[in-house]
Design a protein around this motif. Sequence first.
Motif, PDB file in Angstrom:
ATOM      1  N   GLU A 367     -11.546  -3.779   7.166  1.00 23.66           N
ATOM      2  CA  GLU A 367     -10.560  -4.854   7.004  1.00 23.66           C
ATOM      3  C   GLU A 367     -10.397  -5.224   5.538  1.00 23.66           C
ATOM      4  OE1 GLU A 367      -9.657  -9.386   8.698  1.00 23.66           O
ATOM      5  OE2 GLU A 367     -11.465  -8.307   9.288  1.00 23.66           O
ATOM      6  N   SER A 368     -11.514  -5.249   4.795  1.00 16.77           N
ATOM      7  CA  SER A 368     -11.463  -5.566   3.366  1.00 16.77           C
ATOM      8  C   SER A 368     -10.641  -4.537   2.604  1.00 16.77           C
ATOM      9  CB  SER A 368     -12.886  -5.632   2.793  1.00 16.77           C
ATOM     10  OG  SER A 368     -12.860  -5.885   1.401  1.00 16.77           O
ATOM     11  N   LEU A 369     -10.846  -3.249   2.934  1.00 19.52           N
ATOM     12  CA  LEU A 369     -10.046  -2.197   2.301  1.00 19.52           C
ATOM     13  C   LEU A 369      -8.567  -2.346   2.634  1.00 19.52           C
ATOM     14  CD1 LEU A 369     -12.049   1.160   2.607  1.00 19.52           C
ATOM     15  CD2 LEU A 369     -11.502  -0.115   0.540  1.00 19.52           C
ATOM     16  N   PRO A 374      -2.708  -3.155  -0.363  1.00 18.18           N
ATOM     17  CA  PRO A 374      -1.413  -3.704  -0.802  1.00 18.18           C
ATOM     18  C   PRO A 374      -1.506  -4.461  -2.124  1.00 18.18           C
ATOM     19  CG  PRO A 374      -2.262  -4.918   1.093  1.00 18.18           C
ATOM     20  CD  PRO A 374      -3.113  -3.707   0.940  1.00 18.18           C
ATOM     21  N   LEU A 375      -2.661  -5.090  -2.364  1.00 18.12           N
ATOM     22  CA  LEU A 375      -2.843  -5.803  -3.631  1.00 18.12           C
ATOM     23  C   LEU A 375      -2.833  -4.825  -4.804  1.00 18.12           C
ATOM     24  CD1 LEU A 375      -3.410  -8.540  -4.983  1.00 18.12           C
ATOM     25  CD2 LEU A 375      -5.853  -8.091  -4.683  1.00 18.12           C
ATOM     26  N   ASN A 379      -0.049  -4.837  -7.770  1.00 21.46           N
ATOM     27  CA  ASN A 379      -0.460  -5.001  -9.174  1.00 21.46           C
ATOM     28  C   ASN A 379      -0.010  -3.824 -10.030  1.00 21.46           C
ATOM     29  OD1 ASN A 379      -1.674  -7.481  -8.739  1.00 21.46           O
ATOM     30  ND2 ASN A 379      -3.706  -6.626  -8.409  1.00 21.46           N
ATOM     31  N   THR A 380      -0.121  -2.621  -9.475  1.00 22.48           N
ATOM     32  CA  THR A 380       0.332  -1.431 -10.196  1.00 22.48           C
ATOM     33  C   THR A 380       1.837  -1.494 -10.436  1.00 22.48           C
ATOM     34  OG1 THR A 380      -1.425  -0.108  -9.183  1.00 22.48           O
ATOM     35  CG2 THR A 380       0.389   1.091 -10.198  1.00 22.48           C
ATOM     36  N   ASN A 381       2.560  -1.909  -9.418  1.00 21.73           N
ATOM     37  CA  ASN A 381       4.017  -2.020  -9.539  1.00 21.73           C
ATOM     38  C   ASN A 381       4.399  -3.057 -10.590  1.00 21.73           C
ATOM     39  OD1 ASN A 381       6.694  -1.248  -8.441  1.00 21.73           O
ATOM     40  ND2 ASN A 381       6.775  -3.392  -7.841  1.00 21.73           N
ATOM     41  N   ILE A 382       3.675  -4.176 -10.625  1.00 19.74           N
ATOM     42  CA  ILE A 382       3.941  -5.215 -11.631  1.00 19.74           C
ATOM     43  C   ILE A 382       3.678  -4.675 -13.035  1.00 19.74           C
ATOM     44  CG2 ILE A 382       3.128  -7.429 -12.537  1.00 19.74           C
ATOM     45  CD1 ILE A 382       2.677  -8.309  -9.632  1.00 19.74           C
TER      46      ILE A 382
END
Length: 464
Positions: A367-369, A374-375, A379-382
Amino acid sequence: MNMREIGFILFFLVPTILVGQDKVTLTYEDFIATVTDYHPVLSQIALLDEQSDAYLLKAKGNFDPTVDFQFGKKSFDDKNYYRKIDGNIKIPTRIGLDIVAGYENNVGQFLDSEESLPGPGLLSAGISLPLGNGLRYDERRKVLDEAKLIGEKNELKQIEVYNKVLFNATKSYIEWQNDYQKVLLYEQANVVATQSFMNSKQLYIQGVGTAMDTLEAQLNLDQRNASLLKSEQNYFVTKQALNNYLWGPNNVLLALNESTFPQILTTEMWIDQVASLQVVQDERIQNITAVRNLGIESAQLGLDKKLEREFLKPIIDLKYNPLFRLDDNNRFLSYTTSDYKAGVQAYYPIFARKARGNLKLIDIDIESLGLELPLLIENTNIDLQTLIQNNQTILDRLMIARKNILGATRLFEAEMIKFNLGESSQFLLNSREFKKLDFELKALELEKELLKNRTKYIYKLQAF
């Protein structure tokens, strides 16, 4: 002699006696080709393929057939107590089933009754099958699946290291060629300052110019000389940093000779590659190593969960081995359904709390993964969108800087005409020339920032 060997001679091996002759240009393409071919780190990551193969070979070893043979004999006081022969071969399979075949031959005066066998001995063949825990999945199958995941992780590590080395090497080349341009700029400024000082000195001798103008020209020349020395030192430092990426065959560290200079990179460099990557940016983000590594971690947890589920089942191991008799001449086998060895072993922890606890922990990690993925993508997209915006901002600033250079150049040329007509001073002339130089230096800094920004975008998408 091939072109690469000629390149080594021109760029690295020729001593400084070539100074004063034609300059040799180490292009960015040749530089990167040398780094790619010979850099020790890039050679080292090739060993990861061998490491992956070794892990896979080791995992497959759990399915190797095994041979077990035992021989024992006791003789005392002219009596043959016993002679025991026991051998078997075991063939594991990837479906949890083990195929077993064996041979026993025991003779002697003092054998236990259960060890007594027909004279020629007995042959056996059969299976060992887990009916509960281990039927669908077991540790040896998990190790094999993990070895395949290790191969995938090593492949991603190769991509990461390759892109990191080329990114850092590219940054060093950008610094080197940019500092070289600054040296050229200061050399030109030094020529202008020298000529200005000579003119002022000549006018003073002729009684037309003033001592103040001559002193002003002298101070300006001294300042230009100091700036030139500093720029040459900076160029030397970046050149030495570049040498760290230049290696030849057999791990020989190379060094650029005094006659080798960089290619001047234009602001069009990498513009097409960045534009192409922008079109497939979302797709590329899904395939960067950080994202794919999360996928591998998730797959690893999936293997752990699959194995842990087996521990919720009871251990029920079934063994069945038909026994075959040999005739006295060891030529023919005989078998009846009443001749066999069979057994069942069962074991189960009643509450299975260990397995249930481990499964819960694995589910938490999964679940943590799922929340991390998506985070990471966002972040990469930003970061990439920021680089794209920075790219446009730097271009706009660069256009302004170049426009300022044209204006400052016109003002300097006009001030020089006025000075020659006696309508200006050396101070004003120096100020105009300094402003022009300042705009030129700012333009060079913006060009360097622009190129680095593009390479960082390429590096973020691992597209070197």
